[in-house]
Design an enzyme around this catalytic site. Structure first.
Site, PDB file in Angstrom:
ATOM      1  CG  ASN A   1      12.329   3.395   1.801  1.00 60.20           C
ATOM      2  OD1 ASN A   1      13.440   3.239   1.285  1.00 60.20           O
ATOM      3  ND2 ASN A   1      11.363   4.013   1.170  1.00 60.20           N
TER       4      ASN A   1
ATOM      5  CB  CYS B   1       4.233   0.107   3.458  1.00 58.28           C
ATOM      6  SG  CYS B   1       4.356  -1.638   3.902  1.00 58.28           S
ATOM      7  NE  ARG B   2       3.680   4.355   6.752  1.00 62.76           N
ATOM      8  CZ  ARG B   2       3.926   4.722   7.986  1.00 62.76           C
ATOM      9  NH1 ARG B   2       3.129   5.605   8.583  1.00 62.76           N
ATOM     10  NH2 ARG B   2       4.974   4.238   8.636  1.00 62.76           N
ATOM     11  CB  SER B   3       8.384   6.470   2.007  1.00 60.23           C
ATOM     12  OG  SER B   3       9.174   5.360   2.323  1.00 60.23           O
TER      13      SER B   3
ATOM     14  CB  CYS C   1       7.194   5.631   5.789  1.00 56.53           C
ATOM     15  SG  CYS C   1       7.877   4.320   4.749  1.00 56.53           S
TER      16      CYS C   1
ATOM     17  CG  ASP D   1       2.827   1.022   9.814  1.00 55.70           C
ATOM     18  OD1 ASP D   1       2.739   0.311   8.796  1.00 55.70           O
ATOM     19  OD2 ASP D   1       3.661   0.832  10.726  1.00 55.70           O
TER      20      ASP D   1
HETATM   21  P1  4NP Z   1       6.260   1.605   6.216  1.00 50.82           P
HETATM   22  O1  4NP Z   1       5.571   0.337   6.912  1.00 50.82           O
HETATM   23  O2  4NP Z   1       6.886   2.428   7.325  1.00 50.82           O
HETATM   24  O3  4NP Z   1       5.118   2.298   5.568  1.00 50.82           O
HETATM   25  O4  4NP Z   1       7.299   1.068   5.254  1.00 50.82           O
HETATM   26  C1  4NP Z   1       6.246  -0.528   7.794  1.00 50.82           C
HETATM   27  C2  4NP Z   1       7.090  -1.485   7.297  1.00 50.82           C
HETATM   28  C3  4NP Z   1       7.722  -2.363   8.155  1.00 50.82           C
HETATM   29  C4  4NP Z   1       7.503  -2.264   9.515  1.00 50.82           C
HETATM   30  C5  4NP Z   1       6.648  -1.305  10.018  1.00 50.82           C
HETATM   31  C6  4NP Z   1       6.015  -0.435   9.148  1.00 50.82           C
HETATM   32  N1  4NP Z   1       8.121  -3.187  10.382  1.00 50.82           N
HETATM   33  O5  4NP Z   1       7.778  -3.197  11.598  1.00 50.82           O
HETATM   34  O6  4NP Z   1       9.003  -3.957   9.970  1.00 50.82           O
END
Ligand code: 4NP
Length: 163
Positions: A16, A18-20, A13, A130
């Protein structure tokens, strides 16, 4: 089954956190409960590197714990060397998908990259949203979608590898 026959799976994602890591933890639990975890190498990464070495987001961990998952990987940035190490590279959304493809050294590497939603079995969604700026419902949706798609992914791998 020998170590060399392991199927390696990488969830990717943006951050790294949340989703992945949730995809990684859910897929690990599914194969462990089926007693086939020794056949897999499972990891996750982010295209951004913004959260390198951090644990998954606290909200993602808490929502996961409520369903019996432990998300405890450390964030790392996706690298072109991952194409050598992994058989399946799962992108959570289209931005992730094209960012990963841009780093692919050749067509064989490109073929390893899939959209996670392509393995959904029961739910219909065109990306794993997200949840970072969402409320609790965003994290629950991610878990619903990933549980559904991880089941479909395992079916696909088993059909491809005769397992
Ligand atoms: P992820 O979510 O891609 O599912 O890990 C996010 C985590 C952090 C951010 C954006 C999305 N950020 O903007 O820091």
């Amino acid at each position: 089954m020998g170590k060399e026959e392991k199927t390696s799976v990488l969830f990717v994602c943006l951050g790294n956190i949340c989703r992945s890591p949730a995809g990684e933890g859910i897929f690990k639990k599914i194969v462990k409960e089926k007693g086939i975890d020794d056949r897999f190498g499972i990891d996750s990464a982010g295209t951004s590197g913004w959260h390198t070495n951090e644990l998954p987001d606290r909200r993602m961990r808490l929502h996961g714990e409520k369903r019996g998952y432990t998300f405890d990987s450390r964030s790392r940035k996706f690298s072109s060397s991952d194409f050598d190490k992994f058989d399946y590279i799962l992108a959570m959304d289209d931005t992730n998908y094209y960012d990963i493809l841009e780093l692919a050294p050749d067509v064989e590497a490109q073929k390893k990259v899939h959209r996670m939603v392509d393995f959904l079995q029961n739910l219909a969604y065109d990306h794993i949203p997200d949840p970072y700026y969402s409320g609790a419902e965003g994290f629950e949706l991610v878990l619903d979608l990933l549980e559904d798609a991880c089941g479909g992914l395992l079916q696909e791998i088993e059909s491809q590898h005769g397992k």
